[in-house]
Scaffold this motif. Structure first.
Motif, PDB file in Angstrom:
ATOM      1  N   ALA A  72      38.944  72.424  24.008  1.00 38.64           N
ATOM      2  CA  ALA A  72      39.875  72.648  22.911  1.00 38.64           C
ATOM      3  C   ALA A  72      41.275  72.574  23.494  1.00 38.64           C
ATOM      4  CB  ALA A  72      39.635  74.001  22.252  1.00 38.64           C
ATOM      5  N   VAL A  73      42.230  72.189  22.667  1.00 33.79           N
ATOM      6  CA  VAL A  73      43.621  72.091  23.111  1.00 33.79           C
ATOM      7  C   VAL A  73      44.449  73.069  22.282  1.00 33.79           C
ATOM      8  CG1 VAL A  73      45.617  70.611  23.490  1.00 33.79           C
ATOM      9  CG2 VAL A  73      43.310  69.670  23.739  1.00 33.79           C
ATOM     10  N   GLY A  74      45.068  74.019  22.965  1.00 35.53           N
ATOM     11  CA  GLY A  74      45.894  75.018  22.297  1.00 35.53           C
ATOM     12  C   GLY A  74      47.365  74.661  22.390  1.00 35.53           C
ATOM     13  N   PHE A  75      48.093  74.875  21.314  1.00 36.85           N
ATOM     14  CA  PHE A  75      49.494  74.469  21.212  1.00 36.85           C
ATOM     15  C   PHE A  75      50.390  75.659  20.894  1.00 36.85           C
ATOM     16  CE2 PHE A  75      47.104  70.639  20.284  1.00 36.85           C
ATOM     17  CZ  PHE A  75      47.820  69.639  20.935  1.00 36.85           C
ATOM     18  N   GLU A  76      51.424  75.821  21.733  1.00 35.72           N
ATOM     19  CA  GLU A  76      52.471  76.797  21.447  1.00 35.72           C
ATOM     20  C   GLU A  76      53.162  76.487  20.125  1.00 35.72           C
ATOM     21  OE1 GLU A  76      56.900  78.024  23.194  1.00 35.72           O
ATOM     22  OE2 GLU A  76      55.564  76.795  24.420  1.00 35.72           O
ATOM     23  N   MET A  77      53.160  75.235  19.699  1.00 34.63           N
ATOM     24  CA  MET A  77      53.972  74.772  18.586  1.00 34.63           C
ATOM     25  C   MET A  77      53.514  75.286  17.223  1.00 34.63           C
ATOM     26  SD  MET A  77      53.369  72.594  21.172  1.00 34.63           S
ATOM     27  CE  MET A  77      54.505  72.969  22.515  1.00 34.63           C
ATOM     28  N   PHE A  78      52.289  75.809  17.150  1.00 34.15           N
ATOM     29  CA  PHE A  78      51.731  76.191  15.853  1.00 34.15           C
ATOM     30  C   PHE A  78      51.471  77.693  15.796  1.00 34.15           C
ATOM     31  CE2 PHE A  78      50.123  71.818  16.571  1.00 34.15           C
ATOM     32  CZ  PHE A  78      50.729  71.197  15.494  1.00 34.15           C
ATOM     33  N   PRO A  79      51.980  78.390  14.763  1.00 35.17           N
ATOM     34  CA  PRO A  79      51.583  79.783  14.546  1.00 35.17           C
ATOM     35  C   PRO A  79      50.159  79.833  14.020  1.00 35.17           C
ATOM     36  CG  PRO A  79      52.975  79.036  12.750  1.00 35.17           C
ATOM     37  CD  PRO A  79      52.941  77.921  13.749  1.00 35.17           C
ATOM     38  N   ARG A  80      49.469  80.908  14.315  1.00 41.01           N
ATOM     39  CA  ARG A  80      48.040  80.972  13.985  1.00 41.01           C
ATOM     40  C   ARG A  80      47.781  80.911  12.485  1.00 41.01           C
ATOM     41  NH1 ARG A  80      46.053  85.472  17.425  1.00 41.01           N
ATOM     42  NH2 ARG A  80      47.608  84.587  18.806  1.00 41.01           N
ATOM     43  N   ARG A  81      48.783  81.171  11.661  1.00 42.36           N
ATOM     44  CA  ARG A  81      48.552  81.100  10.221  1.00 42.36           C
ATOM     45  C   ARG A  81      48.235  79.684   9.743  1.00 42.36           C
ATOM     46  NH1 ARG A  81      54.286  81.743  10.332  1.00 42.36           N
ATOM     47  NH2 ARG A  81      55.386  79.932   9.464  1.00 42.36           N
ATOM     48  N   VAL A  82      48.522  78.649  10.554  1.00 41.93           N
ATOM     49  CA  VAL A  82      48.235  77.272  10.139  1.00 41.93           C
ATOM     50  C   VAL A  82      46.962  76.739  10.803  1.00 41.93           C
ATOM     51  CG1 VAL A  82      50.686  76.841   9.734  1.00 41.93           C
ATOM     52  CG2 VAL A  82      49.662  76.121  11.900  1.00 41.93           C
ATOM     53  N   GLN A  83      46.137  77.611  11.370  1.00 40.66           N
ATOM     54  CA  GLN A  83      44.914  77.142  12.025  1.00 40.66           C
ATOM     55  C   GLN A  83      44.035  76.321  11.085  1.00 40.66           C
ATOM     56  OE1 GLN A  83      43.850  77.460  15.424  1.00 40.66           O
ATOM     57  NE2 GLN A  83      42.483  75.880  14.602  1.00 40.66           N
ATOM     58  N   ALA A  84      43.936  76.748   9.837  1.00 42.73           N
ATOM     59  CA  ALA A  84      43.104  76.004   8.888  1.00 42.73           C
ATOM     60  C   ALA A  84      43.621  74.581   8.684  1.00 42.73           C
ATOM     61  CB  ALA A  84      43.039  76.741   7.554  1.00 42.73           C
ATOM     62  N   VAL A  85      44.933  74.396   8.738  1.00 43.11           N
ATOM     63  CA  VAL A  85      45.504  73.053   8.601  1.00 43.11           C
ATOM     64  C   VAL A  85      45.093  72.185   9.796  1.00 43.11           C
ATOM     65  CG1 VAL A  85      47.643  71.730   8.375  1.00 43.11           C
ATOM     66  CG2 VAL A  85      47.449  73.984   7.304  1.00 43.11           C
TER      67      VAL A  85
END
Length: 292
Positions: A72-85
């Motif tokens: 899996a690739v984790g990104f600093e750029m995204f807040p966890r509230r957009v995980q579904a997106v």
């Protein structure tokens, strides 16, 4: 070889090669990638607006995916509230424009998305899960102002209290704030406040929690972290927080455009450093980058 300030020889770093920071020795890429693929997490540091660094990240991810596709690739750029997106994007449920709009790119990050889109498209094409590692911006501000104990549990956005910062981390951050180069451990000090340190550690811990949460769900995966280098260098920041969460089998890889290094400053900065081409100027951005 040129000489460093104390008479120690500078470490030469040819283009397109890996270097061990602790020994100054060249590392063979295939052996290094196989070693990295055995880790639980590999964190790829970046300067956000340098296109050549994002190309390097893509190449490293592709190398590791060949060896260990369970990732899996984790990104600093995204807040966890957009995980579904991110999940819908990986499943092919939207086009690029819709993805950038629904993940609130211009609001939460703001750098030109063209810098990152090759990474996002690689994950989509190869069906590699993307992880939203960041927390919402108000949490960082609130922790900086009042500390963790004053934050109600329901407002912590899934982030746990950070492990205490080391004196070395404070010195490192003071060096950066005092104008030190990115690969120097300490420069002309400019004392940082406890508030600043708490805020920085909130980001460090958020990224670590996101990685640890995924490894708890999928312990066989390799997690790649796409994270600003200031959160990674010298084992401070996110690596320190991961160790506190019980995840010690972690590596940090960094890029550089320097053709030689001061060995004292280089030692301990990462597990390996790759020499890039001279970076291109950053593209213009219409947005002020502020992680959220």
């Amino acid at each position: 070889m040129a000489e460093a300030g104390q008479g120690a020889p500078m470490v030469a770093h040819p283009r397109a090669s890996w270097l061990c920071p602790d020994t100054g020795r060249a590392l063979q890429q295939g052996e290094l990638m196989r070693a990295m693929a055995r880790k639980r997490a590999v964190l790829l540091g970046e300067t956000h607006d340098i296109a050549e660094i994002h190309r390097w990240q893509l190449h490293v991810i592709a190398f590791l995916h060949m060896v260990r596709p369970e990732m899996a690739v984790g990104f600093e750029m995204f807040p966890r509230r957009v995980q579904a997106v991110l999940d819908v994007w990986i499943d092919g449920g939207m086009d690029t424009a819709a993805f950038l709009e629904r993940c609130e790119w211009s609001k939460v990050w703001g750098f030109d998305p063209a810098l990152y889109l090759p990474l996002f498209h690689f994950c989509r094409q190869q069906r590699v899960k993307m992880l939203a590692l960041n927390c919402h911006r108000p949490l960082v501000t609130q922790v900086g102002q009042v500390g963790w104990d004053a934050i109600p549990l329901e407002q912590r956005d899934g982030v746990t209290p950070s492990a205490p910062a080391t004196a070395a981390y404070r010195a490192y951050l003071e060096g950066l704030m005092g104008g030190g180069a990115a690969d120097r451990q300490v420069s002309a000090p400019s004392a940082i406040s406890d508030r600043f340190l708490r805020a920085q550690q909130t980001w460090d811990r958020a990224f670590a929690c996101g990685i640890a949460d995924h490894l708890a769900r999928a312990p066989g995966d390799l997690v790649i972290g796409i994270i600003g280098r200031g959160h990674l260098e010298y084992g401070h920041g996110t690596p320190h927080q991961l160790a506190d969460l019980g995840i010690a089998d972690v590596a940090v890889l960094l890029p550089t455009d320097r053709d030689r290094h001061d060995p004292a400053a280089l030692a301990g900065i990462a597990d390996a450093v790759f020499r890039l081409d001279v970076p291109e100027p950053p593209p213009p951005s219409r947005h002020r980058p502020r992680p959220n």
